[in-house]
Scaffold this motif. Structure first.
Motif, short mmCIF file in Angstrom:
data_model
loop_
_atom_site.label_atom_id
_atom_site.label_comp_id
_atom_site.label_asym_id
_atom_site.label_seq_id
_atom_site.Cartn_x
_atom_site.Cartn_y
_atom_site.Cartn_z
N ILE A 20 3.16 -6.92 -14.47
CA ILE A 20 3.34 -6.22 -13.18
C ILE A 20 4.76 -5.65 -13.06
O ILE A 20 4.94 -4.53 -12.56
N LYS A 21 5.75 -6.40 -13.53
CA LYS A 21 7.12 -5.85 -13.51
C LYS A 21 7.17 -4.57 -14.34
O LYS A 21 7.85 -3.60 -13.97
N GLY A 22 6.46 -4.55 -15.45
CA GLY A 22 6.39 -3.35 -16.28
C GLY A 22 5.72 -2.19 -15.53
O GLY A 22 6.13 -1.03 -15.65
N ILE A 23 4.70 -2.51 -14.77
CA ILE A 23 4.01 -1.47 -13.99
C ILE A 23 4.95 -0.91 -12.91
O ILE A 23 4.95 0.30 -12.65
N GLU A 24 5.76 -1.79 -12.32
CA GLU A 24 6.77 -1.32 -11.35
C GLU A 24 7.66 -0.24 -11.99
O GLU A 24 7.92 0.80 -11.39
N ARG A 25 8.12 -0.52 -13.21
CA ARG A 25 8.96 0.47 -13.90
C ARG A 25 8.20 1.75 -14.18
O ARG A 25 8.73 2.85 -14.06
N MET A 26 6.91 1.60 -14.56
CA MET A 26 6.09 2.79 -14.80
C MET A 26 6.06 3.67 -13.54
O MET A 26 6.16 4.90 -13.63
N VAL A 27 5.89 3.04 -12.38
CA VAL A 27 5.83 3.80 -11.13
C VAL A 27 7.17 4.48 -10.87
O VAL A 27 7.23 5.66 -10.50
N GLN A 28 8.26 3.73 -11.10
CA GLN A 28 9.58 4.33 -10.86
C GLN A 28 9.86 5.48 -11.82
O GLN A 28 10.57 6.43 -11.47
N VAL A 36 -1.22 4.20 -14.75
CA VAL A 36 -0.78 3.06 -13.93
C VAL A 36 -1.99 2.26 -13.46
O VAL A 36 -2.03 1.02 -13.57
N ILE A 37 -3.00 2.97 -12.97
CA ILE A 37 -4.22 2.28 -12.48
C ILE A 37 -4.86 1.47 -13.60
O ILE A 37 -5.29 0.33 -13.41
N LYS A 38 -4.90 2.04 -14.81
CA LYS A 38 -5.50 1.30 -15.94
C LYS A 38 -4.73 0.01 -16.24
O LYS A 38 -5.32 -1.02 -16.58
N ILE D 9 4.68 1.46 -2.92
CA ILE D 9 3.93 0.91 -4.06
C ILE D 9 4.80 -0.06 -4.85
O ILE D 9 4.35 -1.14 -5.25
N THR D 10 6.06 0.30 -5.07
CA THR D 10 6.96 -0.58 -5.81
C THR D 10 7.12 -1.91 -5.10
O THR D 10 7.10 -2.98 -5.73
N ARG D 11 7.26 -1.87 -3.78
CA ARG D 11 7.39 -3.12 -3.01
C ARG D 11 6.15 -4.00 -3.15
O ARG D 11 6.24 -5.20 -3.30
N ARG D 12 4.98 -3.36 -3.07
CA ARG D 12 3.75 -4.15 -3.19
C ARG D 12 3.63 -4.77 -4.58
O ARG D 12 3.18 -5.91 -4.72
N LEU D 13 4.05 -4.04 -5.60
CA LEU D 13 3.99 -4.59 -6.95
C LEU D 13 4.98 -5.74 -7.10
O LEU D 13 4.66 -6.79 -7.68
N ALA D 14 6.20 -5.56 -6.57
CA ALA D 14 7.20 -6.64 -6.65
C ALA D 14 6.68 -7.88 -5.92
O ALA D 14 6.85 -9.01 -6.40
N SER D 15 6.03 -7.65 -4.78
CA SER D 15 5.48 -8.77 -4.02
C SER D 15 4.38 -9.48 -4.80
O SER D 15 4.31 -10.72 -4.83
N ALA D 16 3.53 -8.70 -5.50
CA ALA D 16 2.45 -9.30 -6.30
C ALA D 16 3.04 -10.11 -7.46
O ALA D 16 2.56 -11.22 -7.76
N ALA D 17 4.09 -9.58 -8.09
CA ALA D 17 4.72 -10.32 -9.19
C ALA D 17 5.32 -11.62 -8.67
O ALA D 17 5.19 -12.68 -9.30
N GLY D 18 5.96 -11.56 -7.51
CA GLY D 18 6.53 -12.78 -6.91
C GLY D 18 5.44 -13.78 -6.56
O GLY D 18 5.60 -14.99 -6.78
N HIS D 19 4.34 -13.28 -6.06
CA HIS D 19 3.19 -14.13 -5.71
C HIS D 19 2.71 -14.88 -6.97
O HIS D 19 2.44 -16.08 -6.92
N ILE D 20 2.63 -14.15 -8.08
CA ILE D 20 2.17 -14.79 -9.32
C ILE D 20 3.16 -15.86 -9.79
O ILE D 20 2.75 -16.92 -10.27
N LYS D 21 4.46 -15.58 -9.65
CA LYS D 21 5.46 -16.61 -10.03
C LYS D 21 5.23 -17.86 -9.17
O LYS D 21 5.34 -18.99 -9.66
N LEU D 47 -3.52 -6.10 -5.56
CA LEU D 47 -3.47 -5.10 -6.64
C LEU D 47 -4.52 -4.01 -6.42
O LEU D 47 -4.30 -2.85 -6.75
N ASN D 48 -5.64 -4.41 -5.87
CA ASN D 48 -6.67 -3.42 -5.57
C ASN D 48 -6.14 -2.40 -4.56
O ASN D 48 -6.40 -1.20 -4.68
N LYS D 49 -5.37 -2.87 -3.59
CA LYS D 49 -4.77 -1.98 -2.60
C LYS D 49 -3.80 -1.00 -3.29
O LYS D 49 -3.78 0.20 -2.97
N VAL D 50 -3.03 -1.51 -4.24
CA VAL D 50 -2.08 -0.63 -4.96
C VAL D 50 -2.85 0.43 -5.76
O VAL D 50 -2.50 1.62 -5.73
N SER D 51 -3.92 0.03 -6.44
CA SER D 51 -4.73 1.00 -7.19
C SER D 51 -5.26 2.08 -6.26
O SER D 51 -5.28 3.27 -6.60
#
Lengths: 94, 94, 94, 94
Positions: A20-28, A36-38, D9-21, D47-51
């Motif tokens: 997911i951290k990698g996906i964050e970078r992809m978005v940035q 990204v969706i894949k 989107i970046t915030r939601r991804l960062a939040s998902a990564a934190g959630h997984i940690k 993640l579905n929301k981000v997609s």
């Protein structure tokens, strides 16, 4: 949960978080949306695998103990929980 | 499976089959695609409910009997089957 | 929708309805629960294919017309509908 | 993608990564399996929301441009990609 399973699950979760951290970078970096969706779908599939491993462990430990035990309320609660986790699949708000 | 459950499940399946026949007519009558897709999603949610009821019944009957029994191979097979059914959720071919 | 697509979709829906009638008989004949669940999952996969065909058709017809047209409100509505249908499909999986 | 969407989107991804940690720690602390699975399902919903947000953006930018453009091959490719992403999302649910 035995240590081997715990380590395996922890590794998969760490890998998913890293993904997911990698996906964050992809978005940035303005990566193409479809790519990204894949990647998000790949993380979701990886998380499905972790859920399956957790359920497998749960059935072999807590659920087995409850079913072999003599507390019908506990047994009932265990089975309901498993069914609910399965049903979330169908939680659809049309 | 007790008769009440069997009747309830059979009714839901008959209702889902009827729903699909209705969707067939919608397609033949050139109903707006999005409305057709929403009806298909409703049928899928209804089928999810039936699967959940089947799993609930299975856990309370076959799985409980196997876990309380003294055949470890049968117990193992039962648990694997439940886990596999759960995992199909994550069967993703990217 | 062109006639070839309409016939293909209608056939798949008729096949899914027939499949569900078969599952009804499986339940009445006390078929093993796990086998019933697997058949239900097969029908859901078939319905997913039909939804995909409907969406494919929708994008190539209505959505394309709206995006090429000069009514921004209609275009907006079309895109929102596609996004909503996508989101519900993801919720079906959670 | 506009900056507001990218930040959201970046915030939601960062939040998902934190959630997984956090879920990793839950596993290490021997949290009850069912509670872990529920948290994993919550991440999958996020993640579905981000997609969905990514697809929304994609339809309004690349797909709109391609459909309004005069390159039929590019248009075809765009639509196929959207359909494929939709189909995989449905498979994740089966």
């Amino acid at each position: 949960m035995d240590d081997t399973t715990k380590i395996a699950i922890t590794r998969r979760l760490a890998s998913a978080a890293g993904h997911i951290k990698g996906i964050e970078r992809m978005v940035q970096d303005d990566t193409y949306c479809i790519d990204v969706i894949k990647q998000i779908q790949a993380v979701q599939a990886a998380l499905n695998k972790v859920s399956t491993m957790m359920l497998d462990n749960h059935l072999r430990t807590c659920v087995t103990t409850a079913i072999q035990g003599d507390n019908p309320l506990e047994r009932e609660q265990m089975l309901e929980e498993v069914v609910n986790v399965f049903e979330v699949t169908g939680k659809l708000s049309l």
